[in-house]
Motif scaffolding. Structure first.
Motif, PDB file in Angstrom:
ATOM      1  N   LEU A 121      40.768 -15.621 104.006  1.00 12.64           N
ATOM      2  CA  LEU A 121      39.268 -14.657 103.702  1.00 12.64           C
ATOM      3  C   LEU A 121      41.060 -13.400 104.644  1.00 12.64           C
ATOM      4  O   LEU A 121      40.556 -12.450 104.392  1.00 12.64           O
ATOM      5  CB  LEU A 121      38.211 -14.630 104.531  1.00 12.64           C
ATOM      6  N   GLU A 122      40.947 -14.230 105.867  1.00 19.19           N
ATOM      7  CA  GLU A 122      41.362 -12.424 106.621  1.00 19.19           C
ATOM      8  C   GLU A 122      42.794 -12.572 105.647  1.00 19.19           C
ATOM      9  O   GLU A 122      43.373 -11.153 105.840  1.00 19.19           O
ATOM     10  CB  GLU A 122      42.456 -13.846 107.912  1.00 19.19           C
ATOM     11  N   GLU A 123      43.526 -12.881 105.183  1.00 18.64           N
ATOM     12  CA  GLU A 123      44.455 -12.888 104.854  1.00 18.64           C
ATOM     13  C   GLU A 123      44.054 -11.300 104.019  1.00 18.64           C
ATOM     14  O   GLU A 123      45.132 -10.892 103.233  1.00 18.64           O
ATOM     15  CB  GLU A 123      45.343 -13.856 103.962  1.00 18.64           C
ATOM     16  N   TYR A 124      43.353 -11.723 102.860  1.00 22.54           N
ATOM     17  CA  TYR A 124      42.782 -11.488 101.855  1.00 22.54           C
ATOM     18  C   TYR A 124      42.640  -9.896 102.617  1.00 22.54           C
ATOM     19  O   TYR A 124      42.673  -9.051 102.113  1.00 22.54           O
ATOM     20  CB  TYR A 124      41.513 -11.738 100.964  1.00 22.54           C
ATOM     21  N   PHE A 125      41.633 -10.108 103.712  1.00 28.16           N
ATOM     22  CA  PHE A 125      41.574  -8.665 104.738  1.00 28.16           C
ATOM     23  C   PHE A 125      42.474  -7.255 105.044  1.00 28.16           C
ATOM     24  O   PHE A 125      42.882  -6.872 105.011  1.00 28.16           O
ATOM     25  CB  PHE A 125      40.529  -9.046 105.923  1.00 28.16           C
ATOM     26  N   PHE A 126      43.428  -8.178 105.247  1.00 27.97           N
ATOM     27  CA  PHE A 126      44.376  -7.820 105.975  1.00 27.97           C
ATOM     28  C   PHE A 126      45.256  -7.258 104.592  1.00 27.97           C
ATOM     29  O   PHE A 126      45.815  -5.697 104.875  1.00 27.97           O
ATOM     30  CB  PHE A 126      45.773  -8.985 106.918  1.00 27.97           C
ATOM     31  N   ALA A 127      45.577  -7.572 103.447  1.00 31.58           N
ATOM     32  CA  ALA A 127      45.699  -6.719 102.940  1.00 31.58           C
ATOM     33  C   ALA A 127      45.494  -6.067 101.551  1.00 31.58           C
ATOM     34  O   ALA A 127      45.704  -4.922 101.935  1.00 31.58           O
ATOM     35  CB  ALA A 127      45.698  -7.755 100.846  1.00 31.58           C
ATOM     36  N   CYS A 128      43.959  -5.950 102.220  1.00 35.15           N
ATOM     37  CA  CYS A 128      43.147  -4.624 101.888  1.00 35.15           C
ATOM     38  C   CYS A 128      43.105  -3.213 102.810  1.00 35.15           C
ATOM     39  O   CYS A 128      42.974  -2.500 102.406  1.00 35.15           O
ATOM     40  CB  CYS A 128      41.433  -5.547 101.644  1.00 35.15           C
ATOM     41  N   GLU A 129      43.527  -4.294 104.321  1.00 33.66           N
ATOM     42  CA  GLU A 129      43.784  -3.225 105.159  1.00 33.66           C
ATOM     43  C   GLU A 129      44.982  -2.047 104.992  1.00 33.66           C
ATOM     44  O   GLU A 129      45.004  -0.997 105.273  1.00 33.66           O
ATOM     45  CB  GLU A 129      43.931  -3.509 106.677  1.00 33.66           C
TER      46      GLU A 129
END
Ligand code: ADP
Length: 268
Positions: A121-129
């Motif tokens: 989830l963190e990896e996905y979130f950082f990509a969105c950021e």
């Protein structure tokens, strides 16, 4: 000859009760079939409408270009851009339909791997950021720092689910709105599971639309505007992917109060 009477082992009342239950089950099965048929008919009607609209626009633009009408370069370019946008729309609709059909087919295999839910989830979130699409939104990560739970998922497909939820959160909210990605641990049928949520402070969903949003091609009337032009398949795809993982997806929302989408996936 002496007649023998066999005493029935089941009383008349019990038989009547059993018949009533069977009748009720048949009635419910019939209702389900009718509902499925309604959804299928609506899907086909919406699909042909959604394909016809960009096709009609394409045809009239091509006719205009063929007419030999005098036009400056700027107009010519803008017509070409319009055509390419319409084609793009049709292409993404076809891609989504293809994915949905694949996900609904039992012969499609998932590429399962065990991942740490928190890391995923963190990896996905950082990509969105890092994605400029979301620059005007207030993105929040609400996954506990210590979140060691493993889930077994097809990573690309699950990313697709998150993407569809994030795109909707963006599409149905305006500048400054909050979009949060979070997770916590729950018990699902006595087993440990991870509950992932995507929450937005956008326009929310009416009580009337909420039961239908996961249906193929369902769009609230408010969402049928050119600037919000989705395919109406995003949530149906998310649902079919989550269910192929043995999980559940649902939404809680009220008009004007934002939406929260939840997904549960059993821990590996
Ligand atoms: P679409 O391509 O129209 O977004 P979806 O299947 O992704 O199709 O969503 C179905 C409908 O559910 C949308 O048309 C919209 O009305 C509603 N919806 C989905 N997500 C949200 C959200 N985050 N906020 C408000 N409405 C939403």
């Amino acid at each position: 000859m002496k007649r023998q009477y066999i005493k029935p082992e089941v009383s008349r009342a019990e038989l009547e009760q059993a018949l009533t239950e069977v009748n009720e089950q048949l009635w419910q099965a019939n209702r389900r079939l009718e509902e499925e048929e309604r959804v299928r008919q609506e899907f086909l009607a919406n699909l042909s409408h959604d394909l016809r609209a960009p096709m009609a626009a394409l045809t009239s633009t091509i006719e205009l270009l063929q007419s030999g009408q005098d036009m400056d370069e700027e107009k010519y370019k803008s017509l070409l851009n319009l055509m390419s946008r319409r084609l793009g729309m049709m292409q993404s609709m076809m891609d989504e339909l293809f994915l949905l059909t694949r996900m609904e087919s039992p012969s499609t295999r998932l590429q399962l791997e065990k991942v740490q839910a928190g890391v995923f989830l963190e990896e996905y979130f950082f990509a969105c950021e890092a994605d400029s699409k979301f620059k005007d939104r207030n993105l929040k990560l609400e996954v506990p720092e210590e979140f060691p739970y493993l889930i077994e998922v097809d990573v690309n497909k699950m990313i697709r689910v998150l993407e569809n939820l994030f795109i909707n959160a963006l599409r149905y909210s305006s500048e400054g709105a909050e979009i949060a990605l979070g997770a916590y641990c729950v018990a699902e049928n006595g087993e440990r599971a991870v509950c992932i949520y995507v929450r937005d402070s956008g326009e929310g969903i009416s009580e009337e639309d909420l039961p239908h949003i996961f249906e193929r091609s369902y769009r609230a009337d408010r969402s049928r505007t050119p600037e919000k032009s989705g395919t109406g398949l995003g949530l149906a795809i998310a649902k079919s992917i989550v269910e192929r993982h043995g999980g559940r997806i649902w939404c809680e929302s009220r008009l004007g109060e934002g939406s929260r989408f939840f997904i549960t996936i059993a821990c590996a």
